[in-house]
Design a protein around this motif. Sequence first.
Motif, PDB file in Angstrom:
ATOM      1  N   SER A 229       0.838  -1.197   0.000  1.00 20.71           N
ATOM      2  CA  SER A 229       0.000   0.000   0.000  1.00 20.71           C
ATOM      3  C   SER A 229       0.874   1.250   0.000  1.00 20.71           C
ATOM      4  N   LYS A 230       0.666   2.102  -1.011  1.00 19.92           N
ATOM      5  CA  LYS A 230       1.378   3.388  -1.101  1.00 19.92           C
ATOM      6  C   LYS A 230       0.346   4.450  -1.439  1.00 19.92           C
ATOM      7  N   VAL A 231       0.023   5.274  -0.470  1.00 17.67           N
ATOM      8  CA  VAL A 231      -1.038   6.275  -0.605  1.00 17.67           C
ATOM      9  C   VAL A 231      -0.416   7.659  -0.649  1.00 17.67           C
ATOM     10  N   ILE A 232      -0.881   8.491  -1.594  1.00 22.10           N
ATOM     11  CA  ILE A 232      -0.512   9.899  -1.603  1.00 22.10           C
ATOM     12  C   ILE A 232      -1.730  10.698  -1.170  1.00 22.10           C
ATOM     13  N   LEU A 233      -1.544  11.532  -0.170  1.00 18.26           N
ATOM     14  CA  LEU A 233      -2.616  12.355   0.384  1.00 18.26           C
ATOM     15  C   LEU A 233      -2.321  13.812   0.039  1.00 18.26           C
ATOM     16  N   PHE A 234      -3.159  14.419  -0.815  1.00 15.24           N
ATOM     17  CA  PHE A 234      -2.961  15.795  -1.255  1.00 15.24           C
ATOM     18  C   PHE A 234      -3.812  16.747  -0.412  1.00 15.24           C
ATOM     19  N   LEU A 235      -3.188  17.829   0.049  1.00 15.72           N
ATOM     20  CA  LEU A 235      -3.874  18.897   0.760  1.00 15.72           C
ATOM     21  C   LEU A 235      -3.672  20.216   0.015  1.00 15.72           C
ATOM     22  N   SER A 236      -4.550  21.193   0.279  1.00 15.94           N
ATOM     23  CA  SER A 236      -4.573  22.415  -0.522  1.00 15.94           C
ATOM     24  C   SER A 236      -3.519  23.433  -0.119  1.00 15.94           C
ATOM     25  N   THR A 237      -3.118  23.476   1.139  1.00 14.38           N
ATOM     26  CA  THR A 237      -2.154  24.472   1.593  1.00 14.38           C
ATOM     27  C   THR A 237      -1.070  23.812   2.431  1.00 14.38           C
ATOM     28  N   THR A 238       0.016  24.550   2.621  1.00 15.16           N
ATOM     29  CA  THR A 238       1.117  24.030   3.426  1.00 15.16           C
ATOM     30  C   THR A 238       0.694  23.796   4.865  1.00 15.16           C
ATOM     31  N   LYS A 239      -0.036  24.746   5.460  1.00 13.28           N
ATOM     32  CA  LYS A 239      -0.477  24.593   6.846  1.00 13.28           C
ATOM     33  C   LYS A 239      -1.379  23.378   7.015  1.00 13.28           C
ATOM     34  N   MET A 240      -2.276  23.165   6.063  1.00  8.73           N
ATOM     35  CA  MET A 240      -3.160  22.006   6.144  1.00  8.73           C
ATOM     36  C   MET A 240      -2.353  20.716   5.985  1.00  8.73           C
ATOM     37  N   THR A 241      -1.322  20.750   5.156  1.00  6.80           N
ATOM     38  CA  THR A 241      -0.449  19.585   5.007  1.00  6.80           C
ATOM     39  C   THR A 241       0.270  19.288   6.311  1.00  6.80           C
ATOM     40  N   GLN A 242       0.800  20.325   6.961  1.00  5.84           N
ATOM     41  CA  GLN A 242       1.465  20.145   8.250  1.00  5.84           C
ATOM     42  C   GLN A 242       0.505  19.602   9.305  1.00  5.84           C
ATOM     43  N   PHE A 243      -0.685  20.168   9.334  1.00  7.88           N
ATOM     44  CA  PHE A 243      -1.699  19.732  10.299  1.00  7.88           C
ATOM     45  C   PHE A 243      -2.011  18.243  10.112  1.00  7.88           C
ATOM     46  N   THR A 244      -2.276  17.837   8.872  1.00  9.54           N
ATOM     47  CA  THR A 244      -2.661  16.455   8.603  1.00  9.54           C
ATOM     48  C   THR A 244      -1.506  15.497   8.848  1.00  9.54           C
ATOM     49  N   ALA A 245      -0.291  15.916   8.513  1.00  8.85           N
ATOM     50  CA  ALA A 245       0.869  15.064   8.763  1.00  8.85           C
ATOM     51  C   ALA A 245       1.046  14.811  10.252  1.00  8.85           C
ATOM     52  N   SER A 246       0.868  15.851  11.051  1.00 13.26           N
ATOM     53  CA  SER A 246       0.961  15.679  12.506  1.00 13.26           C
ATOM     54  C   SER A 246      -0.115  14.737  13.019  1.00 13.26           C
ATOM     55  N   LEU A 247      -1.326  14.923  12.532  1.00 13.02           N
ATOM     56  CA  LEU A 247      -2.437  14.069  12.961  1.00 13.02           C
ATOM     57  C   LEU A 247      -2.168  12.606  12.612  1.00 13.02           C
ATOM     58  N   LEU A 248      -1.738  12.366  11.384  1.00 11.34           N
ATOM     59  CA  LEU A 248      -1.546  10.983  10.947  1.00 11.34           C
ATOM     60  C   LEU A 248      -0.367  10.349  11.671  1.00 11.34           C
ATOM     61  N   TRP A 249       0.675  11.132  11.897  1.00  9.12           N
ATOM     62  CA  TRP A 249       1.831  10.581  12.603  1.00  9.12           C
ATOM     63  C   TRP A 249       1.460  10.179  14.035  1.00  9.12           C
ATOM     64  N   ASP A 250       0.707  11.028  14.702  1.00  5.69           N
ATOM     65  CA  ASP A 250       0.391  10.775  16.110  1.00  5.69           C
ATOM     66  C   ASP A 250      -0.709   9.748  16.312  1.00  5.69           C
ATOM     67  N   THR A 251      -1.512   9.470  15.291  1.00  6.88           N
ATOM     68  CA  THR A 251      -2.628   8.526  15.461  1.00  6.88           C
ATOM     69  C   THR A 251      -2.458   7.241  14.670  1.00  6.88           C
ATOM     70  N   ARG A 252      -1.342   7.079  13.954  1.00  5.91           N
ATOM     71  CA  ARG A 252      -1.216   5.914  13.065  1.00  5.91           C
ATOM     72  C   ARG A 252      -1.287   4.589  13.820  1.00  5.91           C
ATOM     73  N   GLN A 253      -0.771   4.550  15.051  1.00  9.56           N
ATOM     74  CA  GLN A 253      -0.783   3.296  15.791  1.00  9.56           C
ATOM     75  C   GLN A 253      -2.176   2.891  16.237  1.00  9.56           C
ATOM     76  N   THR A 254      -3.080   3.845  16.350  1.00 10.62           N
ATOM     77  CA  THR A 254      -4.426   3.550  16.860  1.00 10.62           C
ATOM     78  C   THR A 254      -5.507   3.616  15.779  1.00 10.62           C
ATOM     79  N   THR A 255      -5.146   4.069  14.564  1.00 11.75           N
ATOM     80  CA  THR A 255      -6.175   4.205  13.520  1.00 11.75           C
ATOM     81  C   THR A 255      -5.859   3.448  12.243  1.00 11.75           C
TER      82      THR A 255
END
Length: 696
Positions: free
Chosen positions: A377-403
């Motif tokens: 599995s290789k997923v690319i997740l596109f976001l519209s702005t840099t801040k939104m990309t940073q926000f989503t990257a933080s969320l996914l990094w911190d929740t990957r073990q539980t989600t």
Amino acid sequence: MSSSLWTVAARAGFRRAGPSLLRTTAIPALSRSLMTRHVLASRIPVLPRPLWMTQRWSSATAHATKPVETADMSDEVPLFSSLEGKVHPKTLQALTSSPFKYDRMSLVQSEILPLLPNLTASRAEGHPDAVDLLVKARTGTGKTIGFLVPAVEARLKELEAVASAPSSSTASTGRRLQDSAARRFATENTGVLVISPTRELASQIAVEAQKLTSHHSGFEVPLFVGGVDRYRQLKDFQRGRKDILVATPGRLRDFLNDKSSGVAETLKNTKMLVLDEADTLLDMGFREDIEAIMKFLPPKEVRQTFLFSATVSEGIRQIADSHLAENHRFVNCVSEDTSPVHSHIPQYHTVVPHPKDQIPHMLRLILQDQLEHGDKSKVILFLSTTKMTQFTASLLWDTRQTTLPAPRTEIYELHSKRTMQARTNAANNFRSAKRASVLITSDVSARGVDYPGVTRVIQIGLPKSAEQYVHRVGRTGRGGSQVGRGDLVLLPWEYEAIRRHFSHIPLKPLSVQDFHEECKKAVDEVAANANATTTTTLASASSDALTTTTGARGAGRHGVARRAPEVYPDIERNVTEYLSKVDERAVSETMGSLLGFYCSLAAQLRMDVGKICEELQKWTVDGLGLARAPYVSPAFIQKMGGGRPDRSRQRSDRFGAKREWRDNDGWIFRREWRVLGQEGEGWQEDKVVPGEESVG
């Protein structure tokens, strides 16, 4: 969650592409907390200047141009070995043996490479086959090799001519003196200039060029891109050979304007220019930079120019008319009856009924892909702005073990605020990932950059245009692969733009509830068959076949099957728990960046700026769990064009196209907490802090 800001110190320099592409000092590790990922914006973005009055595509010029050549898809594709005797043996060795090991040419390569060796004959001698090329070819079709091989051959011919030319200082024709003259010339003169729109694509081209010339002794490929230590980059360029210079327009122009750099002197005798992804250069508003760079190059009557573009719009025709010779050849490698890459893969759009459904639905899409492909599995997740990309990257990094069900899912983050070394490492690591991985990126990865084996592209929020949607989804299903899928996740107020402007794209509706139920069924069935050794076919949310091979496909699939039933039921709860700890200032900055982005699309959305702001405020409360929405002053709304669709940002630039909101932080408003005596806490007056995407 920690709110401290760590300082990231990085210095990177380029001299040669390849394994030693980046030279860096130590970089302190970034905090995984959300706030450490938000880099303060630094300066006001420069608005594009008005469109230059360029010469239009005249009928006389069109008549002078050779007839359009459309590649015949039914022709037998030639072998690279057929180039024997047409290119240097060491170039052919790199193509057919190590490192490329190519067998048959791609379509665009088969249209260009057989023109060698006459294609790179001396323009000064008036050779009829030494023509300029306007090539219409899509990304991912092998066009990089299509222009690099002629570039290398042209440089080799130039150095050979220098070495064999009679000289008063070298009356002898000894080999040592000839080589010395050629080396000196190669150090003082740039042979080929390749201009690319983005850092990632420029770096990729430089790596390919280094691999192609790996058997040529001393051949060097300097690289000029932004986001890298300027001093180190320039020093390496000044000391080394300048065979093929790959550059982004912004950094190259910066060096050209610096008289002490000496870069301008090296371009006076440049014999070949390549404009890659010319339509992207146009879209990104680089007309002024291109025109300025042209003034430092030899005239088009002496210089050979190759222009590559996925489309041939009126703007591209203007560029061809201005900077290509009148007898240039138009090579069309896009058949009219050939379906575009994106039409070969299933594509779905989901309008979430409530903002709180956006993040859980995104996580379920990733989970489903991991169920289907396991470690592949290789997923690319596109976001519209840099801040939104940073926000989503933080969320996914911190929740990957539980989600996410795949053990140790790799998370990579790529956007303009990261250092060039970090961006290059993220791209390379994602390409070579051996287990389930997710690349969270802004539009810096939307075009030209190749990531093999991408199984799914997920886009969160409205793309800035239908063309941008196509380029994003084109990162999967490449090279004739039938593996791939695209998903677009929208809030209800974003759908109007999709209905009006994306009707030609084969998007199928997919509801949150239907996907949730089918995904849960797939999780249960995969868990029930975790220890089986046969292939089980499951129904996915899209009613397509979701095939999972357990046992025979390796331990990665087993790990997903074991963990999926554990993490799936608690996705919403774990997301809610994470969001309850998110710093409110980070959310307000993210909203500010999105406000700037969507204001540029107000006309498409048929919404005024005030309404867009209201919807984004609702998103921060209902979707991200804030107790109250970030405050935006009426004065700020007025500055953004409040009360009517804002068209002020869609201004013409000098490359013949409209510049819309780029992938950036937008007009970010940042507010700070203060204590108001006995009345508690409140917001200070909002401050407008503009951000800028660095594209070159």
